[in-house]
Design an enzyme around this catalytic site. Structure first.
Site, PDB file in Angstrom:
ATOM      1  N   GLU A  58       0.813  -1.211   0.000  1.00 26.46           N
ATOM      2  CA  GLU A  58       0.000   0.000   0.000  1.00 26.46           C
ATOM      3  C   GLU A  58       0.849   1.264   0.000  1.00 26.46           C
ATOM      4  OE1 GLU A  58      -0.515  -2.563   2.127  1.00 26.46           O
ATOM      5  OE2 GLU A  58      -2.305  -3.392   1.126  1.00 26.46           O
ATOM      6  N   HIS A 128     -10.167  -4.889  10.500  1.00 24.48           N
ATOM      7  CA  HIS A 128     -10.823  -4.573   9.234  1.00 24.48           C
ATOM      8  C   HIS A 128     -12.046  -3.687   9.408  1.00 24.48           C
ATOM      9  CE1 HIS A 128      -8.486  -8.187   8.409  1.00 24.48           C
ATOM     10  NE2 HIS A 128      -8.544  -7.888   7.124  1.00 24.48           N
TER      11      HIS A 128
END
Length: 324
Positions: A58, A128
């Protein structure tokens, strides 16, 4: 009138903006196969040069997007998991956000960071299920949290056209919301402008993202007891404080419902900003996740940590009983 889902509204906005402007391109993990169900079909339509699958790094592809924006393109970066934003906070905040200011406006960094499925997804557990939009508002990055399909389309379109970085949080609980929409009326929604989703006289409820729908349901349930005005800020930063003050000046009462952690959250900022400017007839209240909340894996515990309709109903009833 056709029905449009929130998720498909995001897809339509991406399609329309990529068609309108050839400098717009997409990048992210597994977006060519549409893993989040937001980008399916876009690879076939726009080709591999404009729909880029990235490695599982990322920080690398977020920095790549910054460079592409500095070179004149308009990248849209998809993050399937909101917690990935913690990994790239440096790249977004210290680089993309600050370059234009630190160069005296000699450059722009028009990157859109799209998070389809932020917040809780039942069973996705602690790493998450975050909703960290307050962090980006804190540092001064344009941050939007649409509640409806029309706003999902319009705010994403405006984000892509904006010349500075914008983070678009699309809450997991809103993705399957469907509305009757005239496609011809879909248009960019101005950043920084909220909307009154339901008019009322007795109390203003500020609801963020998917919680707008819960606030509207509660307002309907209490309609024979309390006249509830529901204010949807749509953009967390910059926040439409003038629009909210207009509402609170009429109702005199304020409740904020926000699906993020309580300490240092956007709910506290909203309440403080109002109290500095408008006298209230009763103490304000906020309905949030607990302090430092980490959502559990078990669905029952997951739901117990999130703000819900029962909590909002109780907060409204309490503020109607209280007087300053």
């Amino acid at each position: 009138m056709p029905r449009l889902s929130y998720r498909k509204a995001l897809t339509r906005a991406l399609t329309d903006e990529m068609t309108r402007d050839e400098s717009v391109f997409l990048l992210g993990e597994d977006i060519r196969v549409g893993a989040s169900n937001v980008t399916p079909g876009l690879l076939k339509r726009f080709g591999p040069d404009r729909v880029l699958d990235t490695p599982l790094s990322e920080q690398a592809f977020t920095s790549f997007a910054t460079g592409a924006a500095l070179a004149g393109l308009r990248p849209v970066v998809e993050f399937q998991i909101p917690s990935l934003l913690f990994l790239v906070f440096e790249q977004i905040v210290n680089h993309a956000h600050k370059f234009p200011m630190m160069t005296g406006g000699q450059c722009s960094v028009p990157v859109t960071y799209l998070v389809p499925g932020s917040g809780s997804r039942t069973g996705w557990a602690g790493q998450h299920s975050d909703h960290p939009y307050s962090l980006f508002a804190h540092v001064g990055i344009v941050t939007v949290v649409p509640a409806t399909p029309a706003d999902a389309y319009g705010l994403l379109a405006s984000a892509i056209r904006h010349d500075d970085p914008v983070v678009v949080f699309a809450p997991a609980a809103a993705l399957e919301v469907r509305d009757d929409v005239d496609f011809a009326t879909l248009a960019p929604v101005p950043l920084g402008r909220g909307v009154v989703s339901r008019a009322g006289d007795d109390v203003t409820v500020v609801a963020v993202g998917h919680l707008v729908h819960d606030a509207l349901a509660v307002a309907e349930e209490l309609a024979d007891q309390v006249s509830v005005e529901v204010f949807d800020p749509r953009t967390i930063y910059p926040f439409d404080l003038d629009g909210l003050l207009d509402s609170v000046s009429r109702t005199g009462r304020l409740v904020v419902v926000d699906d993020s952690n309580r300490s240092c959250g956007i709910a506290a900022e909203i309440i403080t900003s109002v109290l500095e400017r408008v006298p209230l007839v009763a103490p304000p209240r906020r309905v949030t996740r607990p302090d430092g909340a980490v959502l559990p894996f078990a669905p029952v515990l997951d739901r117990a940590v999130q703000p819900g309709r029962e909590q909002l109903t109780a907060a409204i009833q309490l503020t109607m009983k209280d007087r300053s």
